[in-house]
Design a protein around this motif. Structure first.
Motif, PDB file in Angstrom:
ATOM      1  N   TYR A  22       5.557  -7.225   8.481  1.00  0.00           N
ATOM      2  CA  TYR A  22       5.725  -8.521   7.813  1.00  0.00           C
ATOM      3  C   TYR A  22       5.151  -9.650   8.668  1.00  0.00           C
ATOM      4  N   LYS A  23       5.427  -9.640   9.971  1.00  0.00           N
ATOM      5  CA  LYS A  23       4.914 -10.687  10.854  1.00  0.00           C
ATOM      6  C   LYS A  23       3.388 -10.675  10.883  1.00  0.00           C
ATOM      7  N   MET A  24       2.819  -9.468  10.932  1.00  0.00           N
ATOM      8  CA  MET A  24       1.370  -9.345  10.955  1.00  0.00           C
ATOM      9  C   MET A  24       0.754  -9.904   9.676  1.00  0.00           C
ATOM     10  N   ALA A  25       1.339  -9.539   8.535  1.00  0.00           N
ATOM     11  CA  ALA A  25       0.792  -9.976   7.254  1.00  0.00           C
ATOM     12  C   ALA A  25       0.992 -11.470   7.025  1.00  0.00           C
ATOM     13  N   HIS A  26       2.119 -12.006   7.489  1.00  0.00           N
ATOM     14  CA  HIS A  26       2.440 -13.413   7.232  1.00  0.00           C
ATOM     15  C   HIS A  26       1.513 -14.356   7.979  1.00  0.00           C
ATOM     16  N   LYS A  27       0.907 -13.887   9.073  1.00  0.00           N
ATOM     17  CA  LYS A  27      -0.033 -14.726   9.811  1.00  0.00           C
ATOM     18  C   LYS A  27      -1.240 -15.085   8.954  1.00  0.00           C
ATOM     19  N   THR A  28      -1.634 -14.152   8.102  1.00  0.00           N
ATOM     20  CA  THR A  28      -2.801 -14.373   7.242  1.00  0.00           C
ATOM     21  C   THR A  28      -2.398 -14.831   5.845  1.00  0.00           C
ATOM     22  N   ASP A  29      -1.334 -14.265   5.323  1.00  0.00           N
ATOM     23  CA  ASP A  29      -0.890 -14.548   3.957  1.00  0.00           C
ATOM     24  C   ASP A  29       0.381 -15.385   4.000  1.00  0.00           C
ATOM     25  N   ARG A  30       0.231 -16.695   4.030  1.00  0.00           N
ATOM     26  CA  ARG A  30       1.402 -17.577   4.151  1.00  0.00           C
ATOM     27  C   ARG A  30       2.258 -17.584   2.890  1.00  0.00           C
ATOM     28  N   ALA A  31       1.682 -17.150   1.768  1.00  0.00           N
ATOM     29  CA  ALA A  31       2.443 -17.128   0.513  1.00  0.00           C
ATOM     30  C   ALA A  31       3.211 -15.817   0.335  1.00  0.00           C
ATOM     31  N   PHE A  81       4.689  -6.178  -1.444  1.00  0.00           N
ATOM     32  CA  PHE A  81       4.634  -6.319   0.006  1.00  0.00           C
ATOM     33  C   PHE A  81       3.588  -5.391   0.612  1.00  0.00           C
ATOM     34  N   GLY A  82       3.576  -4.124   0.173  1.00  0.00           N
ATOM     35  CA  GLY A  82       2.622  -3.155   0.697  1.00  0.00           C
ATOM     36  C   GLY A  82       1.187  -3.548   0.412  1.00  0.00           C
ATOM     37  N   ARG A  83       0.918  -3.983  -0.828  1.00  0.00           N
ATOM     38  CA  ARG A  83      -0.452  -4.336  -1.206  1.00  0.00           C
ATOM     39  C   ARG A  83      -0.950  -5.575  -0.479  1.00  0.00           C
ATOM     40  N   ARG A  84      -0.104  -6.592  -0.392  1.00  0.00           N
ATOM     41  CA  ARG A  84      -0.535  -7.830   0.261  1.00  0.00           C
ATOM     42  C   ARG A  84      -0.613  -7.654   1.778  1.00  0.00           C
ATOM     43  N   ALA A  85       0.241  -6.796   2.334  1.00  0.00           N
ATOM     44  CA  ALA A  85       0.168  -6.512   3.769  1.00  0.00           C
ATOM     45  C   ALA A  85      -1.125  -5.778   4.092  1.00  0.00           C
ATOM     46  N   PRO A 225      -5.973   1.090  15.624  1.00  0.00           N
ATOM     47  CA  PRO A 225      -5.656   1.950  14.497  1.00  0.00           C
ATOM     48  C   PRO A 225      -4.167   2.163  14.311  1.00  0.00           C
ATOM     49  N   THR A 226      -3.378   2.116  15.411  1.00  0.00           N
ATOM     50  CA  THR A 226      -1.947   2.376  15.290  1.00  0.00           C
ATOM     51  C   THR A 226      -1.258   1.344  14.418  1.00  0.00           C
ATOM     52  N   SER A 227      -1.790   0.126  14.367  1.00  0.00           N
ATOM     53  CA  SER A 227      -1.191  -0.888  13.504  1.00  0.00           C
ATOM     54  C   SER A 227      -1.307  -0.487  12.044  1.00  0.00           C
ATOM     55  N   MET A 228      -2.444   0.074  11.668  1.00  0.00           N
ATOM     56  CA  MET A 228      -2.640   0.525  10.302  1.00  0.00           C
ATOM     57  C   MET A 228      -1.768   1.734  10.000  1.00  0.00           C
ATOM     58  N   LYS A 229      -1.550   2.591  11.020  1.00  0.00           N
ATOM     59  CA  LYS A 229      -0.689   3.755  10.808  1.00  0.00           C
ATOM     60  C   LYS A 229       0.737   3.312  10.497  1.00  0.00           C
ATOM     61  N   GLY A 230       1.210   2.295  11.227  1.00  0.00           N
ATOM     62  CA  GLY A 230       2.556   1.815  10.962  1.00  0.00           C
ATOM     63  C   GLY A 230       2.687   1.234   9.580  1.00  0.00           C
ATOM     64  N   MET A 231       1.666   0.480   9.151  1.00  0.00           N
ATOM     65  CA  MET A 231       1.689  -0.107   7.826  1.00  0.00           C
ATOM     66  C   MET A 231       1.615   0.977   6.758  1.00  0.00           C
ATOM     67  N   ARG A 232       0.821   2.052   7.010  1.00  0.00           N
ATOM     68  CA  ARG A 232       0.729   3.129   6.053  1.00  0.00           C
ATOM     69  C   ARG A 232       2.081   3.795   5.872  1.00  0.00           C
ATOM     70  N   GLY A 233       2.840   3.955   6.960  1.00  0.00           N
ATOM     71  CA  GLY A 233       4.159   4.554   6.842  1.00  0.00           C
ATOM     72  C   GLY A 233       5.091   3.701   6.033  1.00  0.00           C
ATOM     73  N   ASN A 234       4.993   2.355   6.190  1.00  0.00           N
ATOM     74  CA  ASN A 234       5.830   1.446   5.405  1.00  0.00           C
ATOM     75  C   ASN A 234       5.508   1.556   3.921  1.00  0.00           C
ATOM     76  N   GLN A 235       4.225   1.667   3.584  1.00  0.00           N
ATOM     77  CA  GLN A 235       3.827   1.710   2.191  1.00  0.00           C
ATOM     78  C   GLN A 235       4.291   3.008   1.523  1.00  0.00           C
ATOM     79  N   ARG A 236       4.259   4.094   2.273  1.00  0.00           N
ATOM     80  CA  ARG A 236       4.611   5.382   1.683  1.00  0.00           C
ATOM     81  C   ARG A 236       6.102   5.644   1.707  1.00  0.00           C
ATOM     82  N   GLY A 237       6.870   4.715   2.343  1.00  0.00           N
ATOM     83  CA  GLY A 237       8.301   4.912   2.382  1.00  0.00           C
ATOM     84  C   GLY A 237       8.704   6.089   3.232  1.00  0.00           C
ATOM     85  N   ARG A 238       7.984   6.264   4.360  1.00  0.00           N
ATOM     86  CA  ARG A 238       8.218   7.421   5.216  1.00  0.00           C
ATOM     87  C   ARG A 238       9.617   7.387   5.793  1.00  0.00           C
TER      88      ARG A 238
END
Length: 238
Positions: A22-31, A81-85, A225-238
């Protein structure tokens, strides 16, 4: 003083993974918070209305309607959240060295990603993906001509050890004939099915001989790449 190294996303708790993403995404997507809140409210309203209009009255009907509202609202909020992140992550990486390697980490099981199997001093690089389509060489760099020469050289090396496997070439970028970073993963997965799982194992074994003759290649400075791995886990509900 003792320095602490960053913890890999996969080792964080589920709650901390969401917070980090969320913190990573909010830096770019303020909405982002308003999108999440709005989706939750709309989803909850739809869920409540559907259950409330079904036959039945009393406390049980009210409880089921409330539960349905919460579940549907939460589901919608998580999807948004997953798509916008993901979109925010791509926006932060686009144009940086190593961006394609980070995006390719979003590929699911059944794919083997090897970042930076070849490179130039100017940070033109070639990544390799092995999956259902066969071998996919993904190039990224600032000079199309220099990158084209690097891709040709790398293709010839692979053809010598896996001549019977399909080899695809993809250039990641925003120029003509190139695949934008945001569409890279989808483009790779739509290349078709050229090899069977058993053949893929054989290809990987043969590529080990090719890679054994390479010097250790550091990943260019850029998004991890590890940042994307963490986000992928969030999206898939791991």
């Amino acid at each position: 003083m003792s320095s602490t190294s960053p913890v890999a996303p996969e080792k964080l708790s589920r709650r901390k993974q969401f917070a980090q993403t969320y913190k990573m995404a909010h830096k770019t997507d303020r909405a982002l918070p308003w999108w999440i809140l709005g989706t939750f409210v709309v989803g909850a309203a739809v869920g409540f209305t559907i259950l409330w209009l079904l036959p039945g009255t009393g406390a049980l009907s009210l409880v089921l309607s409330i539960v349905s509202a919460l579940l549907l609202g939460l589901l919608g909020a998580l999807i948004i959240f997953g798509r916008r992140a993901q979109r925010a992550a791509y926006a932060q990486m686009d144009g940086q060295a190593g961006a394609a390697a980070s995006a390719l980490q979003m590929l699911r099981r059944g794919w083997k990603v090897d970042p930076v199997v070849a490179f130039t001093k100017q940070q033109d690089v070639v990544h390799r993906v092995v999956g259902p389509p066969g071998i996919v060489l993904v190039g990224e760099g600032s000079s199309p001509n220099r990158l084209k020469s690097l891709m040709i050289t790398e293709r010839r090396k692979h053809e010598r050890v896996v001549a019977d496997a399909p080899i695809h070439e993809v250039i990641c970028g925003n120029g003509e004939g190139q695949v934008p970073l945001t569409k890279l993963v989808r483009h790779v997965t739509k290349l078709g099915r050229g090899v069977k799982p058993a053949e893929m194992t054989d290809i990987l074994n043969r590529l080990k001989a090719l890679d054994a003759n390479r010097s250790n290649i550091p990943l260019p400075k850029g998004p991890m790449p590890t940042s994307m791995k963490g986000m992928r886990g969030n999206q898939r509900g791991r």
